[in-house]
Scaffold this active site. Structure first.
Site, PDB file in Angstrom:
ATOM      1  CE  LYS A  31      46.219  35.120  41.139  1.00  0.00           C
ATOM      2  NZ  LYS A  31      45.087  35.327  40.213  1.00  0.00           N
ATOM      3  CG  ASP A  67      42.654  40.815  36.872  1.00  0.00           C
ATOM      4  OD1 ASP A  67      41.922  39.871  37.212  1.00  0.00           O
ATOM      5  OD2 ASP A  67      42.411  42.004  37.153  1.00  0.00           O
ATOM      6  CD  GLU A 110      44.529  38.875  40.309  1.00  0.00           C
ATOM      7  OE1 GLU A 110      43.868  38.115  41.035  1.00  0.00           O
ATOM      8  OE2 GLU A 110      44.602  38.750  39.070  1.00  0.00           O
TER       9      GLU A 110
END
Length: 459
Positions: A142, A144, A287
Site C-alpha cells: 500500500k 503512501d 503503511e
C-alpha cells in the site's frame, strides 16, 4: 550499458527471514528476479518490501552514469553483504533525463494550470481489519503518496492528474520523463506519486514539502525527489482495457514499460499469501498492503474486489478549527477534527497537536487564518482547554491514531499531512468490513472470492 552492481543497506535481520537468507535472492522493484530459485515467506517479504523503492547506491561497475541516479533496488530483509543486480535497461541514459534546473522550469502537457482537469474515475479499495490468504487474490504494497493517473497521447504529450482532477505536471516536473517510458500509446496508467524516507519507504509526510508547489525550485526537487509507482492500466493503444481481468491488465502494463529509470517503478505483487505479506509490511514499517481479486475488472468507484489492510489506524479528517498555542509554541496548539455522518453533518472526533515541525506550523497557521470564520462547522461545538478558532471545512488532514473510543473519538493521534487530493465531503468514519469471509476462504473450497460484507467508506 553494462549491469550496475547495487549494494543494499538493511537493518538487523528478522529471525524468520534469517533462516532462509542463504536461499533468498532479492527481486528488483521492476519485477526481475535472478536465476536462483526461492520459495516461502522470505520471498513474499522480498516482493512486498518493495514498499521501499531504494537503498543507497554504494558501488557501481561498468557504468559511472548510474552514480547520477538513485538505486531502485528493493529493500529486503537480508544480510547487507548480499548484492542485488540491476540489469541493463533499468536506467535511462542521463542524456535522456532532464537536469534538475531544466526540470524546475519545465512544463509537460498542461502543466502550469492549477485548476481541475477531466480525469478518469479511479478504482477505490474497501478497508478490512485483518489480512487473509487466498489463491485467487494478489497482494501488493500500500503506497503512501498521492494517487495519480498518467495519460500519454500518440504524440507523447503527457498529463498527470490527481483523484480530484488537480493537474500535477507542474508540481512534479521530474515525472515528465514518463512520456518516454511507455509503448502502446495512447496509454492511461494508474499509480501513486511517492517520495522515500531515509529507510527507503514511501512517506506521505515527507511528500508534504512538494505538495502545493506549482513550480518547485531546483533545491526543492533535489531535497525531495519523487517517483511514480504504477499498478494498473486503463487505456492501451487507444483502447479501453478496464473490462479486462486484473491479471491481463497488469501483464499489458508490464509489457508497456519500455524505459526503466530512476522515476518509474512497477508495483510488485505476491499471490495467495496475504498474511505473510502483511507480516512483512509490519516488520518493514510500511503503511499496509492491498489485496486485489484475480479476474476482477477495473471499475471507477469503490469496490470490494480491491481491499486495503493497514498496519496502523490512519485516515483522513476534516479540519474544523484550531486552538491557541501554549507557552513558546507558535502558530496553533492543536487542530480540531471531524468527519461527516450520513446526514452530511460534520461531527467532532478529537484534536491533534503532535506531528508538526515549526516550519509547517507557521505555513499551516497562515492557511487556517485565511479561511477563519465566526461559527463552528461542527454539529456540536466542542469545549477546548484554550480558546478555539473556527474555519470553513475546506482542508483535509491525514492522522495516525491508536484507536476509536466507544464515544466516537480518536486516541493518541499524530498528524501525518494535508491531503489536497481528497474532498472534505468524502471524509467519513472508516469502518472495516467483516474479514471473517476471507479467513474462511483458507479452509473451504465452496468460498467464492466475492466482496466482503460491510460498510464502504472513503479511501
Amino acid at each position: 550499458m553494462g549491469a550496475a552492481t547495487i549494494m543494499l543497506r538493511s537493518g538487523p535481520m528478522n529471525p524468520t527471514a534469517a533462516r532462509s537468507s542463504s536461499t533468498l535472492n532479492p527481486p528488483c522493484i521492476f519485477g526481475r528476479r535472478s536465476s536462483a530459485s526461492t520459495a516461502g515467506s522470505p520471498v513474499v517479504a522480498a516482493a512486498l518490501c518493495a514498499g521501499g523503492l531504494a537503498a543507497a547506491c554504494t558501488a557501481v561497475r561498468s557504468c559511472g552514469a548510474c552514480e547520477q541516479l538513485p538505486s531502485m533496488a528493493a529493500i529486503v530483509p537480508i544480510d547487507s553483504r548480499r548484492l542485488a543486480f540491476i540489469e541493463e535497461g533499468d536506467f535511462v541514459p542521463p542524456s535522456a533525463i532532464l537536469s534538475v534546473r531544466q526540470l524546475a522550469g519545465a512544463t509537460f502537457g498542461r502543466a502550469g494550470r492549477r485548476g481541475a482537469m477531466e480525469s478518469p474515475k479511479v478504482m477505490l479499495a474497501t478497508l478490512v481489519d485483518e489480512p487473509f490468504d487466498h489463491p485467487e487474490w494478489i497482494f501488493e504494497t500500500k503506497w503512501d503518496g498521492v494517487r495519480a493517473t498518467c495519460h500519454i497521447d500518440s504524440r507523447a504529450g503527457m498529463t498527470l492528474v490527481s483523484r480530484t482532477g488537480q493537474d500535477l505536471t507542474g508540481t512534479f516536473p521530474e515525472l515528465g520523463v514518463l512520456r518516454r517510458a511507455f509503448s502502446g500509446l495512447p496509454i492511461t496508467v494508474d499509480g501513486e506519486v511517492v517520495t522515500l524516507d531515509q529507510h527507503g519507504r514511501s512517506s506521505f509526510q515527507r511528500l508534504q514539502a512538494r505538495i502545493n508547489r506549482l513550480r518547485p525550485t531546483p533545491r526543492e526537487i533535489e531535497a525531495v525527489p519523487v517517483h511514480y509507482v504504477v499498478f494498473d492500466v486503463m487505456e492501451h493503444r487507444g483502447k479501453d482495457v478496464r473490462g479486462l481481468p486484473l491479471e491481463q491488465r497488469r501483464e499489458i502494463l508490464k509489457a508497456a514499460i519500455v524505459a526503466h529509470d530512476s522515476v518509474l517503478a512497477f508495483s510488485k505483487d505476491v499471490r495467495g499469501e496475504g498474511c505473510a505479506a502483511f507480516a512483512a509490511a509490519e516488520r518493514t514499517g510500511l503503511e499496509g498492503i492491498m489485496a486485489k481479486r484475480l479476474g476482477s475488472r477495473y471499475v471507477g468507484k469503490r469496490s470490494r474486489d480491491w481491499l486495503k489492510i493497514k498496519v496502523h489506524q490512519r485516515q483522513e479528517f476534516v479540519i474544523g478549527g484550531w486552538t491557541e498555542p501554549r507557552g513558546s509554541r507558535q502558530g496553533f496548539g492543536a487542530l480540531l477534527l471531524g468527519v461527516y455522518d450520513d446526514g452530511a453533518r460534520l461531527r467532532y472526533v478529537g484534536s491533534v497537536g503532535t506531528g508538526f515541525d515549526e516550519t509547517f506550523l507557521r505555513s499551516l497557521s497562515q492557511r487556517l487564518k485565511a479561511i477563519e470564520t465566526t461559527s463552528a462547522p461542527f454539529d456540536k461545538a466542542p469545549s477546548t482547554a484554550t480558546a478555539a478558532h473556527w474555519v470553513k471545512p475546506q482542508l483535509v488532514a491525514e492522522v495516525r491514531f491508536a484507536e476509536w473510543t466507544h464515544g466516537g473519538s480518536i486516541r493518541q493521534p499524530a498528524f501525518v499531512g494535508i491531503r489536497s487530493d481528497k474532498q472534505p465531503r468524502d471524509v467519513r468514519h472508516e469502518v472495516p468490513s467483516d474479514p471473517t469471509r476471507h479467513r474462511r476462504a483458507a479452509s473451504t473450497r465452496r468460498y467464492r472470492p466475492d466482496a466482503p460484507r460491510g460498510r464502504s467508506h472513503t479511501e
